[in-house]
Scaffold this active site. Structure first.
Site, PDB file in Angstrom:
ATOM      1  N   TYR A 196      20.591 -64.509  88.126  1.00 50.84           N
ATOM      2  CA  TYR A 196      20.484 -65.945  87.823  1.00 50.84           C
ATOM      3  C   TYR A 196      21.160 -66.754  88.927  1.00 50.84           C
ATOM      4  O   TYR A 196      20.570 -67.699  89.474  1.00 50.84           O
ATOM      5  CB  TYR A 196      21.162 -66.190  86.471  1.00 50.84           C
ATOM      6  CG  TYR A 196      21.151 -67.623  85.999  1.00 50.84           C
ATOM      7  CD1 TYR A 196      19.982 -68.235  85.584  1.00 50.84           C
ATOM      8  CD2 TYR A 196      22.333 -68.363  85.944  1.00 50.84           C
ATOM      9  CE1 TYR A 196      19.983 -69.539  85.130  1.00 50.84           C
ATOM     10  CE2 TYR A 196      22.346 -69.665  85.486  1.00 50.84           C
ATOM     11  CZ  TYR A 196      21.171 -70.247  85.083  1.00 50.84           C
ATOM     12  OH  TYR A 196      21.168 -71.542  84.633  1.00 50.84           O
TER      13      TYR A 196
ATOM     14  N   LYS B 127      19.682 -69.362  91.770  1.00 52.78           N
ATOM     15  CA  LYS B 127      20.121 -70.770  91.800  1.00 52.78           C
ATOM     16  C   LYS B 127      20.691 -71.144  93.170  1.00 52.78           C
ATOM     17  O   LYS B 127      20.450 -72.247  93.661  1.00 52.78           O
ATOM     18  CB  LYS B 127      21.148 -71.033  90.682  1.00 52.78           C
ATOM     19  CG  LYS B 127      20.551 -70.990  89.274  1.00 52.78           C
ATOM     20  CD  LYS B 127      19.526 -72.089  89.023  1.00 52.78           C
ATOM     21  CE  LYS B 127      18.983 -72.079  87.607  1.00 52.78           C
ATOM     22  NZ  LYS B 127      17.916 -73.071  87.386  1.00 52.78           N
TER      23      LYS B 127
ATOM     24  N   LEU C 160       9.523 -77.594  76.913  1.00 54.05           N
ATOM     25  CA  LEU C 160       9.858 -77.215  75.541  1.00 54.05           C
ATOM     26  C   LEU C 160      11.179 -76.462  75.462  1.00 54.05           C
ATOM     27  O   LEU C 160      11.577 -76.001  74.400  1.00 54.05           O
ATOM     28  CB  LEU C 160       8.735 -76.365  74.927  1.00 54.05           C
ATOM     29  CG  LEU C 160       7.372 -77.047  74.873  1.00 54.05           C
ATOM     30  CD1 LEU C 160       6.350 -76.151  74.204  1.00 54.05           C
ATOM     31  CD2 LEU C 160       7.460 -78.379  74.129  1.00 54.05           C
ATOM     32  N   GLY C 161      11.866 -76.349  76.584  1.00 54.62           N
ATOM     33  CA  GLY C 161      13.162 -75.678  76.597  1.00 54.62           C
ATOM     34  C   GLY C 161      14.271 -76.603  76.127  1.00 54.62           C
ATOM     35  O   GLY C 161      14.023 -77.710  75.643  1.00 54.62           O
TER      36      GLY C 161
ATOM     37  N   ILE D 266       4.965 -73.053  79.538  1.00 53.19           N
ATOM     38  CA  ILE D 266       4.148 -71.842  79.430  1.00 53.19           C
ATOM     39  C   ILE D 266       3.899 -71.507  77.961  1.00 53.19           C
ATOM     40  O   ILE D 266       3.052 -70.697  77.616  1.00 53.19           O
ATOM     41  CB  ILE D 266       4.793 -70.669  80.196  1.00 53.19           C
ATOM     42  CG1 ILE D 266       3.794 -69.558  80.462  1.00 53.19           C
ATOM     43  CG2 ILE D 266       6.043 -70.157  79.490  1.00 53.19           C
ATOM     44  CD1 ILE D 266       4.223 -68.604  81.543  1.00 53.19           C
TER      45      ILE D 266
ATOM     46  N   GLY E 157       8.825 -76.635  81.967  1.00 56.80           N
ATOM     47  CA  GLY E 157       9.781 -76.089  80.993  1.00 56.80           C
ATOM     48  C   GLY E 157      10.163 -77.129  79.960  1.00 56.80           C
ATOM     49  O   GLY E 157      11.279 -77.162  79.449  1.00 56.80           O
TER      50      GLY E 157
HETATM   51  N1  SER Z   1      24.076 -72.275  80.586  1.00 52.99           N
HETATM   52  C1  SER Z   1      23.616 -71.337  81.566  1.00 52.99           C
HETATM   53  C2  SER Z   1      23.696 -69.941  81.093  1.00 52.99           C
HETATM   54  O1  SER Z   1      24.574 -69.644  80.338  1.00 52.99           O
HETATM   55  C3  SER Z   1      24.406 -71.465  82.826  1.00 52.99           C
HETATM   56  O2  SER Z   1      23.933 -72.476  83.597  1.00 52.99           O
HETATM   57  O3  SER Z   1      22.905 -69.151  81.511  1.00 52.99           O
END
Ligand code: SER
Length: 328
Positions: A146, A150, A10-11, A35, A8
């Site tokens: 999400y 995590k 380039l994120g 990717i 990742g």
């Molecule tokens: N910055 C992230 C988001 O807003 C949270 O870890 O998805």
């Protein structure tokens, strides 16, 4: 000498972490991977500098294995993931990428004895978590995909450490603010958008309510934290996956007030996005990071005032707009 793979790359974080790691004397090689194919620096884009780049889909274990063995990698910063709002739109993809990708990285790390950095998030907390000064060890029952990926990511990283002796370490990042690459599809993205819009248009329509308080951090501190936790003395670590880290917390209204110190005619309006508001409402107002401070001397450098000053200076330069010289 370390040989590091960043996924990742380039994120938002990767764009700056790769360059920072390449400047470290103890680092022999940093392979950036993503990717997406690499492009040279452009507005909102990334520039990982001159150096090795590999196209890498983290759901493809054979490909991760190839890249790790080809470059004799010993440390993986596994940043590839979907952020909270995108993950809520596409929960099935988020599961595959966020958790499936991590599992495959951990398997390759197990077979090749690599250390692994895992970016966790304030998203691991949920409505049942104490919302103010959220402790390191507390209830983690998130209501977003999400957050689910995590929390599961933290657990599986700890499992690979205890079961297989893999040196896994992670941070629960708050919202990260930077002027280099824009985040993609997060809930805390409003803060970055507000800066860009303040410089470009002197007005911003915010998708969160004015009093939504969340933890935040300026990118230089995020990079420092990611490097320092991986360099920390293992003997001192009581926790591993993952440490609460924060530098500041504020609301959209407070950020707008701080921006107005430099851009007096900046105006903010609100048009709340119910999906992202619900995500933000399930997260803490402020987290407490004493474990990071005592176990590896975490000490952020930027607060709201210094971050705001630096963001505006850099964005003015980047966007070539001299906001302070313009009239209303
Ligand atoms: N910055 C992230 C988001 O807003 C949270 O870890 O998805």
């Amino acid at each position: 000498m370390k040989r590091i793979l960043v996924t990742g790359a380039l994120g938002q974080i990767g764009s700056e972490l790769v360059a920072a790691l390449r400047r470290r004397p103890e680092v022999e090689l940093v392979v950036a991977s993503d990717i997406k194919m690499m492009r040279r620096s452009a507005e909102g884009g990334a520039d990982t500098g001159v150096g090795a780049f590999e196209y890498l889909d983290c759901t493809n274990q054979r490909r991760i294995e190839q890249v790790v063995t080809k470059h004799c990698i010993d440390t993986i910063y596994h940043l590839a993931a979907l952020l909270s709002a995108v993950a809520e739109e596409r929960p099935q993809v988020a599961w595959d990428v966020n958790l499936g990708g991590l599992y495959r990285v951990l398997e390759v790390a197990r077979q090749n004895r690599c250390a692994v950095f895992f970016p966790s998030s304030i998203g691991v907390f949920g409505p049942g978590t104490p919302r103010d000064q959220t402790p390191q060890d507390t209830i983690q029952r998130p209501t977003t995909m999400y957050g689910v990926t995590k929390v599961a990511g933290e657990l599986v990283c700890d499992y690979y450490h205890f079961r297989f002796g893999i040196d896994t370490r992670g941070l629960r990042f708050p919202g990260i603010i930077s002027h280099v690459a824009v985040p993609g599809g997060g809930t805390t993205d409003y803060a970055v958008e507000m800066f860009y819009n303040a410089v470009r248009n002197r007005r911003y329509t915010c998708f969160l309510e004015p009093d939504t308080r969340l933890d935040m951090m300026y990118m230089p501190d995020s990079i420092k934290a990611a490097i320092e936790v991986m360099e920390a003395d293992a003997e001192r670590l009581v926790h591993r996956n993952a440490f609460n880290v924060t530098a500041m917390n504020f609301t959209p209204q407070e950020l707008a007030t701080e921006i107005r110190e430099h851009v007096p005619n900046f105006r903010i309006e609100y048009q709340v996005d119910p999906v992202r508001q619900a995500i933000a409402d399930s997260w803490p107002h402020s987290i407490e990071d004493s474990a990071a401070r005592s176990e590896w001397d975490w000490d952020p450098e930027h607060d709201l005032a210094s971050m705001t000053r630096d963001m505006l200076e850099n964005l003015e330069r980047k966007l070539r707009v001299a906001v302070r010289e313009q009239g209303d």
